[in-house]
Write a protein that holds these residues in place. Structure first.
Motif, PDB file in Angstrom:
ATOM      1  N   ASP A  77       0.868  -1.195   0.000  1.00  0.00           N
ATOM      2  CA  ASP A  77       0.000   0.000   0.000  1.00  0.00           C
ATOM      3  C   ASP A  77       0.898   1.238   0.000  1.00  0.00           C
ATOM      4  O   ASP A  77       1.698   1.429   0.917  1.00  0.00           O
ATOM      5  CB  ASP A  77      -0.887  -0.036   1.241  1.00  0.00           C
ATOM      6  CG  ASP A  77      -1.967   1.062   1.165  1.00  0.00           C
ATOM      7  OD1 ASP A  77      -1.957   1.847   0.229  1.00  0.00           O
ATOM      8  OD2 ASP A  77      -2.817   1.044   2.095  1.00  0.00           O
ATOM      9  N   ILE A  78       0.725   2.116  -1.040  1.00  0.00           N
ATOM     10  CA  ILE A  78       1.586   3.298  -1.177  1.00  0.00           C
ATOM     11  C   ILE A  78       1.141   4.421  -0.258  1.00  0.00           C
ATOM     12  O   ILE A  78       1.852   5.387  -0.020  1.00  0.00           O
ATOM     13  CB  ILE A  78       1.594   3.793  -2.639  1.00  0.00           C
ATOM     14  CG1 ILE A  78       0.170   4.137  -3.090  1.00  0.00           C
ATOM     15  CG2 ILE A  78       2.231   2.747  -3.548  1.00  0.00           C
ATOM     16  CD1 ILE A  78       0.104   4.745  -4.486  1.00  0.00           C
ATOM     17  N   ASN A  79      -0.067   4.309   0.249  1.00  0.00           N
ATOM     18  CA  ASN A  79      -0.595   5.359   1.112  1.00  0.00           C
ATOM     19  C   ASN A  79      -0.137   5.183   2.560  1.00  0.00           C
ATOM     20  O   ASN A  79      -0.375   6.045   3.392  1.00  0.00           O
ATOM     21  CB  ASN A  79      -2.127   5.376   1.066  1.00  0.00           C
ATOM     22  CG  ASN A  79      -2.627   5.740  -0.324  1.00  0.00           C
ATOM     23  OD1 ASN A  79      -2.042   6.601  -0.996  1.00  0.00           O
ATOM     24  ND2 ASN A  79      -3.705   5.091  -0.758  1.00  0.00           N
ATOM     25  N   VAL A  80       0.464   4.042   2.853  1.00  0.00           N
ATOM     26  CA  VAL A  80       0.900   3.759   4.226  1.00  0.00           C
ATOM     27  C   VAL A  80       2.283   4.313   4.416  1.00  0.00           C
ATOM     28  O   VAL A  80       3.147   4.217   3.526  1.00  0.00           O
ATOM     29  CB  VAL A  80       0.897   2.245   4.498  1.00  0.00           C
ATOM     30  CG1 VAL A  80       1.397   1.959   5.900  1.00  0.00           C
ATOM     31  CG2 VAL A  80      -0.488   1.682   4.267  1.00  0.00           C
ATOM     32  N   THR A  81       2.469   4.885   5.578  1.00  0.00           N
ATOM     33  CA  THR A  81       3.777   5.478   5.842  1.00  0.00           C
ATOM     34  C   THR A  81       4.798   4.382   6.028  1.00  0.00           C
ATOM     35  O   THR A  81       4.492   3.209   6.332  1.00  0.00           O
ATOM     36  CB  THR A  81       3.714   6.346   7.088  1.00  0.00           C
ATOM     37  OG1 THR A  81       3.384   5.529   8.218  1.00  0.00           O
ATOM     38  CG2 THR A  81       2.682   7.456   6.942  1.00  0.00           C
ATOM     39  N   LYS A  82       6.038   4.790   5.908  1.00  0.00           N
ATOM     40  CA  LYS A  82       7.134   3.847   6.066  1.00  0.00           C
ATOM     41  C   LYS A  82       7.199   3.336   7.498  1.00  0.00           C
ATOM     42  O   LYS A  82       7.560   2.182   7.766  1.00  0.00           O
ATOM     43  CB  LYS A  82       8.436   4.561   5.681  1.00  0.00           C
ATOM     44  CG  LYS A  82       9.628   3.631   5.672  1.00  0.00           C
ATOM     45  CD  LYS A  82      10.861   4.374   5.182  1.00  0.00           C
ATOM     46  CE  LYS A  82      12.057   3.449   5.134  1.00  0.00           C
ATOM     47  NZ  LYS A  82      13.283   4.163   4.671  1.00  0.00           N
ATOM     48  N   ALA A  83       6.849   4.218   8.404  1.00  0.00           N
ATOM     49  CA  ALA A  83       6.882   3.797   9.810  1.00  0.00           C
ATOM     50  C   ALA A  83       5.874   2.690  10.070  1.00  0.00           C
ATOM     51  O   ALA A  83       6.140   1.726  10.786  1.00  0.00           O
ATOM     52  CB  ALA A  83       6.599   4.990  10.706  1.00  0.00           C
ATOM     53  N   ASP A  84       4.682   2.829   9.446  1.00  0.00           N
ATOM     54  CA  ASP A  84       3.673   1.763   9.655  1.00  0.00           C
ATOM     55  C   ASP A  84       4.124   0.459   9.038  1.00  0.00           C
ATOM     56  O   ASP A  84       3.895  -0.638   9.590  1.00  0.00           O
ATOM     57  CB  ASP A  84       2.343   2.201   9.044  1.00  0.00           C
ATOM     58  CG  ASP A  84       1.724   3.381   9.814  1.00  0.00           C
ATOM     59  OD1 ASP A  84       2.059   3.515  11.026  1.00  0.00           O
ATOM     60  OD2 ASP A  84       0.881   4.082   9.248  1.00  0.00           O
ATOM     61  N   VAL A  85       4.787   0.618   7.854  1.00  0.00           N
ATOM     62  CA  VAL A  85       5.264  -0.614   7.209  1.00  0.00           C
ATOM     63  C   VAL A  85       6.321  -1.287   8.077  1.00  0.00           C
ATOM     64  O   VAL A  85       6.357  -2.503   8.253  1.00  0.00           O
ATOM     65  CB  VAL A  85       5.824  -0.290   5.804  1.00  0.00           C
ATOM     66  CG1 VAL A  85       6.474  -1.510   5.183  1.00  0.00           C
ATOM     67  CG2 VAL A  85       4.704   0.202   4.900  1.00  0.00           C
ATOM     68  N   GLU A  86       7.224  -0.477   8.624  1.00  0.00           N
ATOM     69  CA  GLU A  86       8.294  -1.039   9.456  1.00  0.00           C
ATOM     70  C   GLU A  86       7.698  -1.707  10.705  1.00  0.00           C
ATOM     71  O   GLU A  86       8.144  -2.762  11.128  1.00  0.00           O
ATOM     72  CB  GLU A  86       9.246   0.086   9.848  1.00  0.00           C
ATOM     73  CG  GLU A  86      10.444  -0.369  10.649  1.00  0.00           C
ATOM     74  CD  GLU A  86      11.324  -1.343   9.910  1.00  0.00           C
ATOM     75  OE1 GLU A  86      12.048  -2.156  10.569  1.00  0.00           O
ATOM     76  OE2 GLU A  86      11.310  -1.335   8.659  1.00  0.00           O
ATOM     77  N   LYS A  87       6.686  -1.062  11.218  1.00  0.00           N
ATOM     78  CA  LYS A  87       6.034  -1.636  12.396  1.00  0.00           C
ATOM     79  C   LYS A  87       5.383  -2.969  12.071  1.00  0.00           C
ATOM     80  O   LYS A  87       5.474  -3.934  12.849  1.00  0.00           O
ATOM     81  CB  LYS A  87       5.005  -0.649  12.933  1.00  0.00           C
ATOM     82  CG  LYS A  87       4.339  -1.096  14.219  1.00  0.00           C
ATOM     83  CD  LYS A  87       3.359  -0.030  14.713  1.00  0.00           C
ATOM     84  CE  LYS A  87       2.673  -0.473  15.986  1.00  0.00           C
ATOM     85  NZ  LYS A  87       1.700   0.542  16.464  1.00  0.00           N
ATOM     86  N   ALA A  88       4.745  -3.043  10.904  1.00  0.00           N
ATOM     87  CA  ALA A  88       4.107  -4.299  10.506  1.00  0.00           C
ATOM     88  C   ALA A  88       5.159  -5.376  10.252  1.00  0.00           C
ATOM     89  O   ALA A  88       4.971  -6.551  10.570  1.00  0.00           O
ATOM     90  CB  ALA A  88       3.250  -4.089   9.272  1.00  0.00           C
TER      91      ALA A  88
END
Length: 615
Positions: A216-227
């Motif tokens: 998902d391009i709308n998700v921040t990098k921080a959220d991706v890292e958290k996931a």
């Protein structure tokens, strides 16, 4: 990322190494199943009950096998207790039988100092006494059977049953404990597996969420890292759960292998050995049951042999001779009766219808006793009883010669025994007195003088008694062989006018054998006057005459109801012998009474339906 669960869907294997029927999933549990083809190993744990890895409730069947074995072993103990009860009842029967045999033997034993004891001198009665004694021993062997069965079977088996119950309880306790342990391990494995499965699912969801967030391009990098970090954490937790599950599985498999291949087989083997020992023990007890009976058979056989030996010792000739010796009177048979011819009837004339005339023809008529009036019976019975049971003369002169001789000899023997007892006591006291004289501290010698004096007096009295009875015995023994034919017939014919002369001298004469004669002083003291005797019958009609008799010996009647007769005297018979040894006679209208039947020769009239009585 699904976990790989090894062994799922494999074929079950029996404990003996044979494949089981069916391909149910394995490694989720192990239980007992009956192997269709039979196990090649002949032991209990894999002969009938085989191990199979099952997917559902794996330990249920194993518990069922424990229940079955528990029921079977309890049944075996019940059989053992039932056999103990059977043997116990058998011992009670043996004791009861022995007691009844002993009571039976005791019941028929002769009583001491009784007439029965005298009867046991015959061979037949001695054989019966021996049989009674052997039956007593026979009863003792049945008591031995009861005692041996009680000690060798009942006692031993009772103790063994208690030990067997304890051993059985211990084995099944170990089995239940092993069952609980494997069930606990199984629960731990199930919990580890569920935790691993849950962690795998969580890791899979975290991985999918991370991939979704990463795309998902709308998700921040921080959220991706958290996931991503969350997915890695879940994946690590799944790996840890996998390692734990793998370790728990390996541990369970090891415990399960030890359980089914070591612990349970050992427990089953012990139960099998316990059951086999029980079977062997009950067989040995049954053998002992037979051996106990077999051990007493030789002794019982000896008892029966002794009974047979006693029966073979019966001697009829000897018994008959003993009867002859016991009851022979010593009288010699009477001689021929002289013919008496009288031209006119007299009191002592023999009737023409007397059997004395027909005796030469060999004809005897039946004997019937004259029937007296009922009122006289009590008096007659009383007199007869007093004659039989009353105290007889001291010299036994009321007995026939041979019986008198035996009684006198018996009395002399008894007195000699009494003298010997007194002399033994005297000798013992004399020795005691000598000891006292030598050792005054032990006692006073003068203290026994009085007793010694009494013993000397008793001995002297007894010796005088012996001399008296020996004198009577010598007189009887001297007179017995002196009886001759002439002496028996010296008074063949009597005239009526001589009756009074015979009566007057009767007290001065004795019978030829020396018996049945009493002193004049005794007669005057004890004889009942004829007038007193006749007073009892003043209101009664005199009894009819049924015949005549001749006195063979002199008899001095001293008891009430008797009458004195002289040898050769002729008298009338008014009542013949009723079987008690006494005949009632009459001299004249005022004199009548009883005389011993053996002292008279009786001639009964035919018209009185009588018969000659002679003993």
């Amino acid at each position: 990322m699904a976990a790989d669960v090894p062994g799922r869907g494999c074929v079950g294997v029996c404990a003996c190494g044979e494949p089981s029927d069916g391909g149910s999933p394995s490694l989720q549990g192990v239980g007992f199943l009956i192997h269709r083809g039979g196990c090649p190993q002949p032991n209990l744990q894999n002969r009938n009950v085989c191990l199979k890895i099952k997917s559902q409730n794996p330990h249920c069947d194993k518990a069922d096998q424990f229940d079955n074995l528990e029921k079977h072993t309890q049944w075996g103990i019940d059989v053992l207790e039932k056999y103990i009860k059977f043997v116990k009842e058998r011992t009670e029967i043996e004791l009861s039988y022995a007691k009844q045999l002993r009571n039976l033997s005791k019941k028929y034993q002769p009583k001491k100092n009784s007439k029965e004891e005298e009867e046991y001198r015959y061979t037949s009665t001695r054989a019966f006494l021996a049989t009674l004694n052997e039956m007593n021993d026979y009863a003792g062997q049945h008591e031995v059977i009861s005692e041996n069965m009680t000690s060798l079977i009942i006692g031993e088996l009772t103790r063994y049953v208690q030990e067997l119950k304890q051993e059985r309880k211990s084995h099944f306790h170990d089995g239940r404990k092993a069952q609980q342990h494997i069930e606990t391990c199984w629960k731990q494995l199930e919990a580890s597996k569920r935790r691993f499965e849950r962690d795998c699912k969580e890791a899979d969801r975290a991985q999918q969420y991370f991939e979704k967030m990463d795309a998902d391009i709308n998700v921040t990098k921080a959220d991706v890292e958290k996931a991503r970090q969350q997915a890695q954490l879940r994946h690590q937790m799944a790996e840890d759960s996998k390692a734990e599950y793998s370790s728990t599985l390996q541990k369970f498999n090891s415990e399960q292998h030890d359980h089914y291949y070591t612990h349970i087989p050992n427990i089953f083997q012990k139960i099998q050995e316990m059951e086999e020992r029980r079977i062997v023990r009950i067989g040995e007890s049954m053998k002992t049951f037979a051996d106990v009976d077999r051990q007493v058979i030789p002794i019982i056989g000896k008892c029966l042999d002794e009974i047979t030996k006693a029966a073979e010792s019966v001697d009829h000739k000897n018994d008959s001779q003993m009867v002859i010796e016991a009851f022979k009177s010593g009288f010699e048979p009477p001689g021929d009766v002289d013919f008496e011819d009288f031209t006119q009837p007299m009191k002592r004339t023999v009737s023409e219808s007397s059997l004395s005339n027909s005796r030469g023809d060999g004809k005897y008529e039946p004997k019937f006793g004259g029937k007296s009036k009922g009122k006289l019976w009590p008096f007659i019975k009383k007199n007869k009883l007093s004659l039989k049971l009353g105290a007889g003369p001291e010299d036994f002169s009321n007995l026939p010669p041979e019986q008198r001789r035996k009684k006198l000899q018996q009395k002399v023997d008894e007195l000699n025994k009494d003298i010997q007892k007194e002399m033994d006591q005297r000798d013992a006291l004399t020795k005691m007195k000598d000891v006292y004289i030598k050792n005054p501290q032990m006692g006073d010698a003068a203290s026994v003088d009085h007793r010694l004096s009494e013993l000397e007096q008793n001995i002297e009295k007894l010796r005088l008694e012996v001399q008296k009875f020996e004198g009577w015995l010598a007189d009887v023994e001297g007179r017995l062989p002196a009886r001759t034919e002439q002496a028996r017939r010296q008074s063949g014919l009597y005239e009526a006018q001589n009756t009074s002369a015979v009566n007057s001298c009767a007290q001065d004469r004795e019978s030829p054998d020396g018996s049945y004669t009493e002193e004049q002083s005794q007669e005057t003291e004890m004889k009942v006057p004829a007038t007193d005797f006749d007073d009892e019958f003043d209101d009664e009609e005199p009894l009819p005459t049924i015949g005549t008799c001749k006195a063979l010996y002199t008899f001095e009647g001293q008891n009430e109801g008797t009458i004195s007769v002289a040898e050769g005297e002729m008298l009338y018979v008014i009542e013949e012998d009723k079987g008690d040894g006494w005949t009632r006679i009459r001299r004249n209208e005022d004199e009548e009474g009883y005389v011993p039947t053996s002292y008279v020769e009786v001639y009964l009239d035919k018209n009185a339906k009588g018969a000659m009585t002679y003993i």
